[in-house]
Scaffold this active site. Structure first.
Site, PDB file in Angstrom:
ATOM      1  N   THR A 130       0.820  -1.208   0.000  1.00 32.91           N
ATOM      2  CA  THR A 130       0.000   0.000   0.000  1.00 32.91           C
ATOM      3  C   THR A 130       0.858   1.265   0.000  1.00 32.91           C
ATOM      4  O   THR A 130       1.995   1.236   0.487  1.00 32.91           O
ATOM      5  CB  THR A 130      -0.905  -0.001   1.257  1.00 32.91           C
ATOM      6  OG1 THR A 130      -1.469   1.282   1.428  1.00 32.91           O
ATOM      7  CG2 THR A 130      -0.118  -0.338   2.520  1.00 32.91           C
ATOM      8  N   ASP A 131       0.286   2.361  -0.470  1.00 35.72           N
ATOM      9  CA  ASP A 131       0.992   3.647  -0.394  1.00 35.72           C
ATOM     10  C   ASP A 131       1.018   4.184   1.037  1.00 35.72           C
ATOM     11  O   ASP A 131       1.757   5.129   1.328  1.00 35.72           O
ATOM     12  CB  ASP A 131       0.348   4.679  -1.338  1.00 35.72           C
ATOM     13  CG  ASP A 131      -1.114   4.982  -1.028  1.00 35.72           C
ATOM     14  OD1 ASP A 131      -1.714   4.316  -0.161  1.00 35.72           O
ATOM     15  OD2 ASP A 131      -1.657   5.905  -1.670  1.00 35.72           O
ATOM     16  N   GLU A 132       0.236   3.561   1.943  1.00 30.23           N
ATOM     17  CA  GLU A 132       0.192   4.065   3.323  1.00 30.23           C
ATOM     18  C   GLU A 132       1.524   3.870   4.042  1.00 30.23           C
ATOM     19  O   GLU A 132       1.763   4.500   5.077  1.00 30.23           O
ATOM     20  CB  GLU A 132      -0.935   3.385   4.103  1.00 30.23           C
ATOM     21  CG  GLU A 132      -2.295   3.678   3.497  1.00 30.23           C
ATOM     22  CD  GLU A 132      -3.446   3.316   4.422  1.00 30.23           C
ATOM     23  OE1 GLU A 132      -3.276   3.370   5.642  1.00 30.23           O
ATOM     24  OE2 GLU A 132      -4.514   2.978   3.893  1.00 30.23           O
ATOM     25  N   TYR A 155      -1.918  -0.851  10.848  1.00 31.41           N
ATOM     26  CA  TYR A 155      -2.033  -1.476   9.521  1.00 31.41           C
ATOM     27  C   TYR A 155      -0.830  -1.126   8.650  1.00 31.41           C
ATOM     28  O   TYR A 155      -0.158  -2.015   8.110  1.00 31.41           O
ATOM     29  CB  TYR A 155      -3.327  -1.019   8.827  1.00 31.41           C
ATOM     30  CG  TYR A 155      -3.352  -1.332   7.340  1.00 31.41           C
ATOM     31  CD1 TYR A 155      -3.419  -2.648   6.895  1.00 31.41           C
ATOM     32  CD2 TYR A 155      -3.285  -0.308   6.392  1.00 31.41           C
ATOM     33  CE1 TYR A 155      -3.426  -2.936   5.525  1.00 31.41           C
ATOM     34  CE2 TYR A 155      -3.298  -0.592   5.033  1.00 31.41           C
ATOM     35  CZ  TYR A 155      -3.364  -1.908   4.602  1.00 31.41           C
ATOM     36  OH  TYR A 155      -3.362  -2.194   3.258  1.00 31.41           O
ATOM     37  N   LYS A 159       2.234  -3.508   7.121  1.00 37.22           N
ATOM     38  CA  LYS A 159       2.517  -3.654   5.681  1.00 37.22           C
ATOM     39  C   LYS A 159       3.953  -3.221   5.391  1.00 37.22           C
ATOM     40  O   LYS A 159       4.651  -3.838   4.577  1.00 37.22           O
ATOM     41  CB  LYS A 159       1.521  -2.845   4.844  1.00 37.22           C
ATOM     42  CG  LYS A 159       0.091  -3.353   4.870  1.00 37.22           C
ATOM     43  CD  LYS A 159      -0.070  -4.760   4.300  1.00 37.22           C
ATOM     44  CE  LYS A 159       0.129  -4.821   2.805  1.00 37.22           C
ATOM     45  NZ  LYS A 159      -0.233  -6.175   2.282  1.00 37.22           N
TER      46      LYS A 159
HETATM   47  N1  LIG Z   1      -8.038  -2.138  -0.649  1.00 34.31           N
HETATM   48  C1  LIG Z   1      -7.143  -1.208  -0.881  1.00 34.31           C
HETATM   49  O1  LIG Z   1      -7.468  -0.053  -1.190  1.00 34.31           O
HETATM   50  C2  LIG Z   1      -5.696  -1.542  -0.830  1.00 34.31           C
HETATM   51  C3  LIG Z   1      -4.787  -0.563  -1.173  1.00 34.31           C
HETATM   52  C4  LIG Z   1      -3.433  -0.858  -1.149  1.00 34.31           C
HETATM   53  C5  LIG Z   1      -3.011  -2.134  -0.826  1.00 34.31           C
HETATM   54  N2  LIG Z   1      -3.917  -3.074  -0.493  1.00 34.31           N
HETATM   55  C6  LIG Z   1      -3.412  -4.429  -0.181  1.00 34.31           C
HETATM   56  O2  LIG Z   1      -4.003  -5.332  -1.106  1.00 34.31           O
HETATM   57  C7  LIG Z   1      -4.227  -6.590  -0.474  1.00 34.31           C
HETATM   58  C8  LIG Z   1      -5.671  -6.993  -0.625  1.00 34.31           C
HETATM   59  O3  LIG Z   1      -6.504  -5.972  -0.059  1.00 34.31           O
HETATM   60  P1  LIG Z   1      -8.096  -6.124  -0.074  1.00 34.31           P
HETATM   61  O4  LIG Z   1      -8.662  -4.775   0.066  1.00 34.31           O
HETATM   62  O5  LIG Z   1      -8.493  -6.988  -1.211  1.00 34.31           O
HETATM   63  O6  LIG Z   1      -8.316  -6.907   1.301  1.00 34.31           O
HETATM   64  P2  LIG Z   1      -9.579  -7.745   1.803  1.00 34.31           P
HETATM   65  O7  LIG Z   1      -9.640  -7.499   3.272  1.00 34.31           O
HETATM   66  O8  LIG Z   1     -10.770  -7.477   0.954  1.00 34.31           O
HETATM   67  O9  LIG Z   1      -9.169  -9.261   1.517  1.00 34.31           O
HETATM   68  C9  LIG Z   1      -8.157  -9.913   2.243  1.00 34.31           C
HETATM   69  C10 LIG Z   1      -8.268 -11.411   1.979  1.00 34.31           C
HETATM   70  O10 LIG Z   1      -7.179 -12.050   2.686  1.00 34.31           O
HETATM   71  C11 LIG Z   1      -7.712 -13.170   3.390  1.00 34.31           C
HETATM   72  N3  LIG Z   1      -6.884 -13.378   4.588  1.00 34.31           N
HETATM   73  C12 LIG Z   1      -6.785 -12.556   5.679  1.00 34.31           C
HETATM   74  N4  LIG Z   1      -5.968 -13.104   6.574  1.00 34.31           N
HETATM   75  C13 LIG Z   1      -5.535 -14.283   6.051  1.00 34.31           C
HETATM   76  C14 LIG Z   1      -4.663 -15.301   6.514  1.00 34.31           C
HETATM   77  N5  LIG Z   1      -4.093 -15.240   7.722  1.00 34.31           N
HETATM   78  N6  LIG Z   1      -4.409 -16.355   5.696  1.00 34.31           N
HETATM   79  C15 LIG Z   1      -4.989 -16.435   4.469  1.00 34.31           C
HETATM   80  N7  LIG Z   1      -5.856 -15.516   3.997  1.00 34.31           N
HETATM   81  C16 LIG Z   1      -6.110 -14.450   4.788  1.00 34.31           C
HETATM   82  C17 LIG Z   1      -9.141 -12.795   3.722  1.00 34.31           C
HETATM   83  O11 LIG Z   1      -9.944 -13.949   3.962  1.00 34.31           O
HETATM   84  C18 LIG Z   1      -9.570 -12.024   2.485  1.00 34.31           C
HETATM   85  O12 LIG Z   1     -10.106 -12.881   1.504  1.00 34.31           O
HETATM   86  C19 LIG Z   1      -3.771  -6.439   0.985  1.00 34.31           C
HETATM   87  O13 LIG Z   1      -2.471  -6.944   1.093  1.00 34.31           O
HETATM   88  C20 LIG Z   1      -3.787  -4.934   1.202  1.00 34.31           C
HETATM   89  O14 LIG Z   1      -2.835  -4.550   2.165  1.00 34.31           O
HETATM   90  C21 LIG Z   1      -5.257  -2.810  -0.477  1.00 34.31           C
END
Ligand SMILES: NC(=O)c1ccc[n+]([C@@H]2O[C@H](COP(=O)([O-])OP(=O)(O)OC[C@H]3O[C@@H](n4cnc5c(N)ncnc54)[C@H](O)[C@@H]3O)[C@@H](O)[C@H]2O)c1
Length: 346
Positions: A130-132, A155, A159
């Site tokens: 993430t950019d955070e 969070y 990350k």
């Molecule tokens: N949503 C955003 O805007 C955003 C932005 C930047 C980065 N990200 C990164 O992208 C990735 C996905 O984000 P998202 O928004 O789809 O998240 P989300 O919360 O929608 O999905 C996360 C998934 O990971 C699974 N999970 C959680 N803990 C687990 C574990 N211990 N073992 C196996 N599976 C596990 C969950 O069941 C879920 O299906 C993350 O790594 C997040 O940090 C998200």
């Protein structure tokens, strides 16, 4: 390619899987199905011979070794994480265990498998972040890949830790990695606790639409299907050991984003008065970062990638999707432990 996707039942992971399968890649989805995991996101590919599912937690190293041995993936896209900033403030423990220790387990399982297979040249471990991790910007400036890390929530700190581990496994053990740091995603299948769905669903329910502080925090909004496209490109073409920032070229203040969603709903689902009348300002989040903005020069100049939808287009598609998919979001709202929270990330 044969891709092991972790967190594939989540918001972004499921978009990656739907796109990867439409392009003919074979996908193994590894997911623990936490409160945020939803296999319904994958209903359109569930019966495809290119798709398989492993109900596994990345905190379980032995189970990861079994999955690598059984499926022999050519590459990994690691998205599994605890992803909600407000939940990390309420209870950081799961974020440390999944985002840091879980990533360590993934790296060790991948390294063991890769070394055992004779270190094939085409193996890739793509870490999605993430950019955070870069902290908060003032009114000007943008995050580049060289911006020093300055995470400020449990969070983002978790990350940032995982990013450092991934880089260290490349430098120390030669594991072939690529990294991406992206801005706020939005789009179909976004979990109902996150900001954009909260606005849509509270508006439709006639409830207050909560906005932190004065709504002046700025985010760069990336349509999730554009993000999935960028992630597959980095997996295929990214330089080893290199990180790429991915942004939507769509900066907006939260209050302007919320007003745009209300205006779209006024058009699509008219009612007496405007949905914007439901906006309610609430106490700001602790340590709320003021502004995030991505300098997208590297991915644009080196890999030729730019987002394909504007914020207005993406919001219109997203609102329509929520109007058309009430069964999906109602089932998630009823899950144990899922209250409708404010969300600024994801
Ligand atoms: N949503 C955003 O805007 C955003 C932005 C930047 C980065 N990200 C990164 O992208 C990735 C996905 O984000 P998202 O928004 O789809 O998240 P989300 O919360 O929608 O999905 C996360 C998934 O990971 C699974 N999970 C959680 N803990 C687990 C574990 N211990 N073992 C196996 N599976 C596990 C969950 O069941 C879920 O299906 C993350 O790594 C997040 O940090 C998200």
């Amino acid at each position: 390619m044969k891709i092991l996707v972790t967190g594939g039942a989540g918001f972004i992971g499921s978009a990656v899987i739907r796109l990867a399968i439409s392009r003919g890649h074979e996908v193994i989805n590894l997911d623990a199905l936490t409160y945020a995991g939803c296999l319904e996101n994958l209903a359109s590919v569930a019966d495809d011979p290119l798709y398989s599912f492993e109900h596994v937690d990345i905190r379980d190293r032995a189970a990861l070794d079994r999955v690598f041995a059984a499926h022999k993936p050519q590459c990994v896209m690691h998205l599994a994480a605890e992803s909600h900033v407000d939940r990390s403030i309420d209870g950081p423990g799961d974020f440390i265990e999944t985002n840091i220790t879980g990533t360590y387990n993934m790296l060790e399982a991948a390294r063991g498998y890769w070394a055992g297979a004779g270190k094939p040249d085409d193996f890739r471990f793509h870490h999605i972040s993430t950019d955070e991790v870069f902290g908060s910007l003032g009114a000007t400036g943008m995050f580049t890949e060289d911006t020093p890390y300055d995470p400020r929530s449990p969070y983002s700190a978790s990350k940032a830790s995982s990013d450092h581990l991934v880089r260290a496994w490349h430098e120390t053990y030669g594991l072939p990695v690529v990294l991406t740091n992206c801005s706020n995603n939005y789009g179909p299948y976004h979990f109902p606790e996150k900001l954009v769905p909260v606005v849509i669903l509270n508006a439709l329910a006639g409830k207050g639409i909560p906005v932190y502080g004065k709504g002046e925090n700025v985010r760069d909004w990336l349509f999730v299907e554009d993000h999935a496209d960028a992630l597959l490109l980095v997996l295929e073409k990214g330089a080893l050991g290199r990180s790429y920032n991915i942004g939507g070229e769509n900066e907006a203040r939260n209050i302007d984003l919320v007003r745009s969603i209300c205006a779209i709903l006024d058009e699509k689902r008219p009612k007496a008065g405007s949905y914007a009348d439901q906006i309610t300002f609430v106490q700001d989040r602790a340590g709320h970062d003021l502004r995030y903005a991505i300098d997208p020069a590297r991915i644009r100049d080196e890999l030729g990638w730019r987002p394909s939808v504007t914020l207005d287009e993406g919001l219109e598609k997203t609102v329509q999707w929520y109007l058309d998919n009430e069964t999906w979001w109602r089932a998630l709202q009823d899950r144990d432990g899922v209250g409708v929270r404010l969300g600024n990330k994801g």
